[in-house]
Design a protein around this motif. Sequence first.
Motif, PDB file in Angstrom:
ATOM      1  N   TRP A  20     -75.489 -24.530  -9.953  1.00 31.34           N
ATOM      2  CA  TRP A  20     -74.333 -24.628  -9.070  1.00 31.34           C
ATOM      3  C   TRP A  20     -74.674 -25.395  -7.802  1.00 31.34           C
ATOM      4  O   TRP A  20     -73.869 -26.175  -7.297  1.00 31.34           O
ATOM      5  CB  TRP A  20     -73.829 -23.226  -8.729  1.00 31.34           C
ATOM      6  N   LEU A  21     -75.879 -25.156  -7.280  1.00 31.14           N
ATOM      7  CA  LEU A  21     -76.267 -25.815  -6.025  1.00 31.14           C
ATOM      8  C   LEU A  21     -76.432 -27.313  -6.209  1.00 31.14           C
ATOM      9  O   LEU A  21     -75.946 -28.098  -5.388  1.00 31.14           O
ATOM     10  CB  LEU A  21     -77.561 -25.206  -5.497  1.00 31.14           C
ATOM     11  N   ILE A  22     -77.100 -27.721  -7.279  1.00 32.83           N
ATOM     12  CA  ILE A  22     -77.316 -29.149  -7.458  1.00 32.83           C
ATOM     13  C   ILE A  22     -76.003 -29.870  -7.752  1.00 32.83           C
ATOM     14  O   ILE A  22     -75.832 -31.040  -7.406  1.00 32.83           O
ATOM     15  CB  ILE A  22     -78.364 -29.416  -8.563  1.00 32.83           C
ATOM     16  N   ALA A  23     -75.043 -29.149  -8.351  1.00 34.06           N
ATOM     17  CA  ALA A  23     -73.717 -29.739  -8.545  1.00 34.06           C
ATOM     18  C   ALA A  23     -72.985 -29.879  -7.212  1.00 34.06           C
ATOM     19  O   ALA A  23     -72.183 -30.799  -7.021  1.00 34.06           O
ATOM     20  CB  ALA A  23     -72.892 -28.880  -9.505  1.00 34.06           C
ATOM     21  N   VAL A 224     -67.188 -29.232 -11.461  1.00 32.80           N
ATOM     22  CA  VAL A 224     -66.638 -29.562 -10.146  1.00 32.80           C
ATOM     23  C   VAL A 224     -65.990 -28.357  -9.480  1.00 32.80           C
ATOM     24  O   VAL A 224     -66.024 -28.221  -8.246  1.00 32.80           O
ATOM     25  CB  VAL A 224     -65.638 -30.734 -10.276  1.00 32.80           C
ATOM     26  N   VAL A 225     -65.415 -27.430 -10.263  1.00 37.02           N
ATOM     27  CA  VAL A 225     -64.784 -26.250  -9.659  1.00 37.02           C
ATOM     28  C   VAL A 225     -65.826 -25.398  -8.950  1.00 37.02           C
ATOM     29  O   VAL A 225     -65.657 -24.993  -7.798  1.00 37.02           O
ATOM     30  CB  VAL A 225     -64.041 -25.423 -10.730  1.00 37.02           C
ATOM     31  N   GLN A 226     -66.953 -25.131  -9.658  1.00 34.92           N
ATOM     32  CA  GLN A 226     -68.022 -24.358  -9.025  1.00 34.92           C
ATOM     33  C   GLN A 226     -68.581 -25.073  -7.799  1.00 34.92           C
ATOM     34  O   GLN A 226     -68.916 -24.441  -6.796  1.00 34.92           O
ATOM     35  CB  GLN A 226     -69.144 -24.086 -10.021  1.00 34.92           C
ATOM     36  N   ALA A 227     -68.681 -26.403  -7.884  1.00 34.85           N
ATOM     37  CA  ALA A 227     -69.201 -27.168  -6.750  1.00 34.85           C
ATOM     38  C   ALA A 227     -68.295 -27.012  -5.533  1.00 34.85           C
ATOM     39  O   ALA A 227     -68.776 -26.771  -4.408  1.00 34.85           O
ATOM     40  CB  ALA A 227     -69.336 -28.637  -7.137  1.00 34.85           C
ATOM     41  N   PHE A 228     -66.988 -27.135  -5.734  1.00 35.08           N
ATOM     42  CA  PHE A 228     -66.052 -26.965  -4.620  1.00 35.08           C
ATOM     43  C   PHE A 228     -66.140 -25.561  -4.036  1.00 35.08           C
ATOM     44  O   PHE A 228     -66.103 -25.375  -2.814  1.00 35.08           O
ATOM     45  CB  PHE A 228     -64.619 -27.249  -5.088  1.00 35.08           C
ATOM     46  N   MET A 230     -68.708 -23.540  -3.994  1.00 35.01           N
ATOM     47  CA  MET A 230     -69.933 -23.370  -3.220  1.00 35.01           C
ATOM     48  C   MET A 230     -69.825 -24.042  -1.853  1.00 35.01           C
ATOM     49  O   MET A 230     -70.295 -23.514  -0.848  1.00 35.01           O
ATOM     50  CB  MET A 230     -71.128 -23.948  -3.985  1.00 35.01           C
ATOM     51  N   VAL A 231     -69.199 -25.201  -1.811  1.00 33.07           N
ATOM     52  CA  VAL A 231     -69.050 -25.929  -0.541  1.00 33.07           C
ATOM     53  C   VAL A 231     -68.123 -25.168   0.399  1.00 33.07           C
ATOM     54  O   VAL A 231     -68.422 -24.985   1.588  1.00 33.07           O
ATOM     55  CB  VAL A 231     -68.508 -27.349  -0.792  1.00 33.07           C
ATOM     56  N   GLY A 240     -75.337 -23.323   4.065  1.00 29.69           N
ATOM     57  CA  GLY A 240     -74.269 -22.504   3.496  1.00 29.69           C
ATOM     58  C   GLY A 240     -74.161 -22.661   1.996  1.00 29.69           C
ATOM     59  O   GLY A 240     -73.974 -21.676   1.268  1.00 29.69           O
ATOM     60  N   SER A 241     -74.295 -23.890   1.514  1.00 29.11           N
ATOM     61  CA  SER A 241     -74.223 -24.121   0.069  1.00 29.11           C
ATOM     62  C   SER A 241     -75.399 -23.471  -0.655  1.00 29.11           C
ATOM     63  O   SER A 241     -75.241 -22.937  -1.753  1.00 29.11           O
ATOM     64  CB  SER A 241     -74.202 -25.624  -0.223  1.00 29.11           C
ATOM     65  N   VAL A 242     -76.584 -23.503  -0.041  1.00 26.83           N
ATOM     66  CA  VAL A 242     -77.759 -22.863  -0.647  1.00 26.83           C
ATOM     67  C   VAL A 242     -77.537 -21.364  -0.777  1.00 26.83           C
ATOM     68  O   VAL A 242     -77.754 -20.773  -1.843  1.00 26.83           O
ATOM     69  CB  VAL A 242     -79.025 -23.149   0.192  1.00 26.83           C
ATOM     70  N   VAL A 243     -77.084 -20.723   0.302  1.00 22.09           N
ATOM     71  CA  VAL A 243     -76.869 -19.275   0.284  1.00 22.09           C
ATOM     72  C   VAL A 243     -75.734 -18.910  -0.666  1.00 22.09           C
ATOM     73  O   VAL A 243     -75.844 -17.956  -1.456  1.00 22.09           O
ATOM     74  CB  VAL A 243     -76.574 -18.758   1.705  1.00 22.09           C
ATOM     75  N   ALA A 244     -74.622 -19.656  -0.601  1.00 26.10           N
ATOM     76  CA  ALA A 244     -73.480 -19.360  -1.459  1.00 26.10           C
ATOM     77  C   ALA A 244     -73.857 -19.485  -2.934  1.00 26.10           C
ATOM     78  O   ALA A 244     -73.478 -18.639  -3.756  1.00 26.10           O
ATOM     79  CB  ALA A 244     -72.321 -20.298  -1.129  1.00 26.10           C
TER      80      ALA A 244
END
Length: 291
Positions: A20-23, A224-228, A230-231, A240-244
């Motif tokens: 999820w993070l790398i996405a 893309v849904v998971q990426a959004f 996480m952001v 924030g993205s790392v923790v999420a």
Amino acid sequence: MDLGSLLNALILGVSIASIWLIAALGLTIIYGTAGVINMAHGEFIMLGAYSSYMLQFYLGVPYLLCLPASFVIVALVGLALERGLIRYLYNRPLDTLLATYGVSLVLMQGVRLIFGSDPKYLAVPEIFQSNVMLGSASISTFRIVVLGVTALLVFALWLLFYKTRFGVQVRAVMQNKEMAASFGINSGRIYMMTFALGAGLAGVAGALFGVLAIVLPTMGASYVVQAFLMVVVGGGSLAGSVVASGVTGEMQSVFAFFTNDTFARFIIFVLIVVFLRFRPQGLFAQAGARR
């Protein structure tokens, strides 16, 4: 309760979090810097996978070299898109959203016309095709590679944004581009470079995801849904993205251990909606208002 299975679920959660993070990394860079909601991010991931496929099966490039090559190829695509379209739409979020959604459809259909709709597969070295035992838990070697690449990219981005002159300029433009311009910082150049960087990171994600799943023109939609999420949950920042990603990846894996994967995703999405209801700025809101 089988403690070995629970440990396996926790380790799998780390793997899910890294995916999820790398996405989300590329999307975090683009959204965090320019405030652009890039609906074509999933197609950038897809282009990274197809770039690796072409390099492998037409040029015979080893898989590990496909990772940096995919970064360069998709970064150039992102650069062309930013120069040709996105730079005219800054500060117009709705127009940017619609434009990038149109770009995503064009890229998807273009790849379908060139390569067809049949699935493609990426080959990886045999050393990455085994499993590693961690206590009673078993994890794919390639998932460990994904985790390692993710950690390396996060560290490299931290160095770039917090230990270099370029990073100071990016953070200045994020806070107040007019004030940054008064100090000689070209905000248009910063936006161009960060958009290309974000696209390139999506290309690396695609090269990795093409091994974990089949390569298809529609593959980007599944990430893309998971990426959004996480952001948005992370507040648009790298930390924030790392923790999420870490928290939601572990939660999904544990919930799936007690129920099933579908119900676990349902719970995660509900919890994210509730969280954003009470903290819409995300975990780590950007310091100061964007100008």
